[in-house]
Design an enzyme around this catalytic site. Structure first.
Site, PDB file in Angstrom:
ATOM      1  N   ASP A  47      -4.281   0.604   1.397  1.00 25.15           N
ATOM      2  CA  ASP A  47      -4.486   0.437  -0.046  1.00 25.15           C
ATOM      3  C   ASP A  47      -4.781   1.793  -0.701  1.00 25.15           C
ATOM      4  O   ASP A  47      -4.483   2.006  -1.869  1.00 25.15           O
ATOM      5  CB  ASP A  47      -5.665  -0.503  -0.304  1.00 25.15           C
TER       6      ASP A  47
ATOM      7  N   PRO B 112      -3.510   7.213  -4.075  1.00 23.68           N
ATOM      8  CA  PRO B 112      -3.754   8.573  -4.572  1.00 23.68           C
ATOM      9  C   PRO B 112      -2.759   9.593  -4.012  1.00 23.68           C
ATOM     10  O   PRO B 112      -2.584  10.669  -4.594  1.00 23.68           O
ATOM     11  CB  PRO B 112      -5.171   8.885  -4.086  1.00 23.68           C
TER      12      PRO B 112
ATOM     13  N   GLU C  20      -7.234  11.426  -0.320  1.00 27.67           N
ATOM     14  CA  GLU C  20      -5.950  11.076   0.300  1.00 27.67           C
ATOM     15  C   GLU C  20      -4.807  11.954  -0.190  1.00 27.67           C
ATOM     16  O   GLU C  20      -3.924  12.342   0.592  1.00 27.67           O
ATOM     17  CB  GLU C  20      -5.621   9.603   0.039  1.00 27.67           C
TER      18      GLU C  20
ATOM     19  N   HIS D 107      -8.480  -3.888   0.189  1.00 24.10           N
ATOM     20  CA  HIS D 107      -8.425  -3.675   1.638  1.00 24.10           C
ATOM     21  C   HIS D 107      -7.449  -4.647   2.295  1.00 24.10           C
ATOM     22  O   HIS D 107      -7.609  -5.003   3.449  1.00 24.10           O
ATOM     23  CB  HIS D 107      -9.811  -3.854   2.266  1.00 24.10           C
TER      24      HIS D 107
END
Lengths: 341, 340
Positions: free
Chosen positions: B99, B103, B74, B141
């Site tokens: 979520d 990163p 990400e 999630h």
């Protein structure tokens, strides 16, 4: 500087570039040397931030960046100068005055004094600067390189990263992405700086694992640097994939030994006579002198003006904040608006 | 490489109602048709069509240079999107679940959000993806991520509650020159009660403007996302007792539409803030202080909030139901305020 007259013998140019490029590299080497001297002097004199007293330019980064700049006719490639900011920035067309404005946080700097130091962004000129965590810019330049390919442009991106990038997950993510998507990207990893270089002895294996070509650059002469970068650039724009160039430690013979060596060869290689080199040197010195003289006249920023274009909150209504309160004493009740005590 | 638009992004053209998920897909498709600078990056968005199938069929129509399957990285692909935005493209980055935006927090807050400040120019970039609980997804999630970014000048944050707004807001976000974080509640993605027939014509919903979802004069409820629907359900219950609730759907959280909230508070004199995000450091705190600054004279009671509790999102159904704000929670707080 007085020089010996050029040899009357016929030049025997074995490099991959001509006299014009040789003059250009000689000029940029001189410019870097003079700028380094003057910045250090300004810092010692307290005229700019004293942290710049150790300001240094690695002439190899200047040559590498200049080779990229010239390869795209000075209008196309993109460079993240990283810790090598002075050399590549100047190589990509920034003037010494622009550089000093930014270094000294003048109101006239590219970022309106909101950003200082030695690295800044000017995408029209092909510069994307930053001074944050190392490694990120390999991601950013990979994305920019993908934009070039998407538009079928004959362009490539060049990122200078310090060896600390080897420790940074962001750098590895950028390498992985660039390799997987075959981005037209060249990453120069300065393995001569402190940090992870010793801990990762097989940097070439790291590069190849990510799908990068790899080459070592040590104390190579200017001609070899230009050749290596030109080859890497050709590979990038041809769609063959990105390249990692490892820049080894600087010379023990002094920071400008490569430039001196180059100057010593230009007469034989390109027929550049002493007076011609002197003229190049004078031109470089004049540009730096002008910038230093001008710097003192450049205005400092006015905070409200400098921040207004980027501020996203609203000015608070008085008298609810200390800054806007007209006096520290009791606030007189207001009537009519029903809005303020 | 061109195919007809798949059915799930053609319903509005056919005059059929769309879900919020389909509205998102239509917005992406139409913006990519309208502007060749728009392209998509994300995990499994190409061949697989995305974890929620928002981009199903996009790869066949737009090709791999505009629908880019990325490594599971990400931070890396958000950084790459920034580079493409520097070069004048308009990337839309999908987080498979929001979520996993964490990163990319570093590159978003340190680099992307500061681009204009640093003089590096506009940063037309959207990061979008599913958020929210109620799907038994557990702590990784189900989160709402808005407040992790709310404190960062330079970003915009959007959180729609219905298909009309989702489509118009996403189009506005893609056309905006600033980085936008776009949150889509999974509980609304395919919710039958959310289906709407949308205008066939191109439209945008301007960023930074709230809407009045329900008019009333006894109490203002300021909320967003799935909680708009919970608040409307609570308002319907309260209406049986003659309590008229005004529900303000914030739609954009950053910049926040202070004017709309203050105008409603000036009418009702009472303010309840409802959000699914956890309590401490939630947006209720910011709204409360802004209304303290702007509308104190009109308040006839304390500003209250109904939120999730300060805990990771539970996996167990019983725990998650306890964790999330309910219609009953909203009703209880509203009655307290009305009777204050």
């Amino acid at each position: 500087m007085v020089r010996e007259p050029a040899s009357p013998s016929r030049p025997s140019n074995t490099a991959g570039f001509g006299r014009e490029v040789a003059e250009d590299l000689a000029f940029h080497g001189f410019q870097a040397r003079f700028l380094e001297d003057r910045v250090r002097a300004l810092a010692h004199a307290g005229e700019i931030d004293p942290r710049h007293a150790s300001f240094a330019i690695d002439v190899r980064s200047t040559v590498i960046a200049r080779a990229m700049y010239r390869a795209a006719d000075g209008s196309g490639d993109l460079c993240y100068p990283g810790g090598h900011a002075p050399g590549p920035s100047l190589a990509f067309g920034a003037t010494p005055l622009e550089f000093l404005r930014h270094l000294a946080c003048k109101a006239t700097s590219a970022g309106g004094a909101r950003e200082g130091g030695s690295s800044w962004a000017d995408t029209r000129r092909g510069l994307i600067g930053w001074a944050g965590p190392c490694g990120f810019m390999t991601q950013v330049l990979a994305g920019a390189a993908l934009a070039f390919r998407r538009r079928r442009q004959n362009r490539a991106a060049l990122a200078f990263e310090g060896s600390r990038a080897l420790d940074a997950g962001g750098w590895h993510e950028g390498m992985n992405l660039a390799g997987a998507l075959r981005a037209p990207l060249i990453v120069v990893l300065d393995a001569g700086t402190a940090g992870g270089a010793d801990r990762v002895p097989s940097i070439g294996a790291v590069a190849e694992g990510y799908g990068f070509a790899f080459a070592e650059l040590g104390q190579d002469p200017f001609e070899a640097l230009v050749d290596r970068v030109t080859a890497a650039r050709r590979r990038a724009v041809d769609g063959a994939g990105p390249t990692l160039l490892r820049l080894g430690p600087r010379s023990d013979s002094g920071p400008w030994a490569l430039h001196e060596s180059f100057l010593a060869s230009v007469a034989d290689q390109w027929g550049l006579a002493g007076p011609e080199l002197d003229a190049i040197e004078r031109a470089a010195r004049a540009g730096v002198d002008h910038a230093v003289a001008r710097l003192g006249k450049e205005p400092s920023p006015e905070p409200r003006d400098a921040l207004a274009p980027v501020r996203t909150d609203h000015e608070p209504s008085p008298p609810w904040t200390r800054r806007e309160s007209p006096s520290p004493g009791p606030v007189e009740p207001q009537t009519g608006s029903g809005h303020v005590h | 490489m061109s195919t007809d638009a798949p059915a799930h992004v053609s319903r509005t053209r056919a005059g059929e109602p769309v879900t919020l998920l389909e509205a998102i897909g239509e917005a992406l498709w139409e913006e990519m048709e309208r502007d060749e600078r728009v392209f998509l990056m994300g995990e499994d968005i190409g061949a697989y069509g995305g974890a929620f199938k928002v981009t199903r069929g996009f790869l066949d129509h737009f090709g791999p240079e505009r629908v880019i399957d990325t490594p599971i990285s990400e931070g890396g692909f958000t950084g790459a999107a920034a580079g493409a935005a520097h070069m004048g493209l308009r990337p839309v980055v999908e987080m498979q679940f929001m979520d996993f935006i964490s990163p990319a927090y570093d590159i978003l807050t340190n680099y992307i959000a500061t681009s204009l400040y640093r003089g590096a120019g506009p940063m037309p970039l959207v990061v979008r993806g599913p958020v929210g609980g109620g799907n038994r997804g557990g702590p990784f999630h189900s989160q709402n991520v808005e407040m992790a970014f709310f404190h960062t000048p330079g970003l915009k944050i959007v959180y729609p509650s219905n298909p009309h707004d989702a489509k118009g807001l996403l189009k506005a976000a893609i056309r905006d020159d600033n980085p936008v974080i776009f949150e889509e509640h999974k509980g609304l993605y395919r919710a039958p009660h959310c289906r709407q027939v949308l205008a066939r014509e191109d439209y945008v919903v301007p960023l930074g403007r709230a809407r009045t979802a329900l008019e009333g004069d006894d109490l203002t409820v300021a909320t967003y996302g799935l909680m708009v629907h919970r608040s409307l359900d609570a308002a319907a219950e309260l209406a049986k007792d003659g309590i008229r609730v005004e529900v303000i759907d914030l739609r954009t959280l950053l910049p926040l539409d202070d004017e709309a909230i203050a105008a409603s508070v000036q009418k009702t004199g009472k303010l309840l803030i409802v959000h699914e995000d956890t309590r401490t450091g939630g947006i209720a705190g910011e709204i409360a202080i802004r209304m303290n600054e702007r509308a104190f004279e009109w308040l006839d009671g304390p500003i209250l909030r109904v939120t999730a509790i300060d805990s990771p999102v539970p996996f167990s159904g019983e725990l998650e139901d306890y964790f999330l704000p309910s219609v009953e929670d909203i009703g209880t707080a509203a009655r307290y305020l009305v009777n204050y």
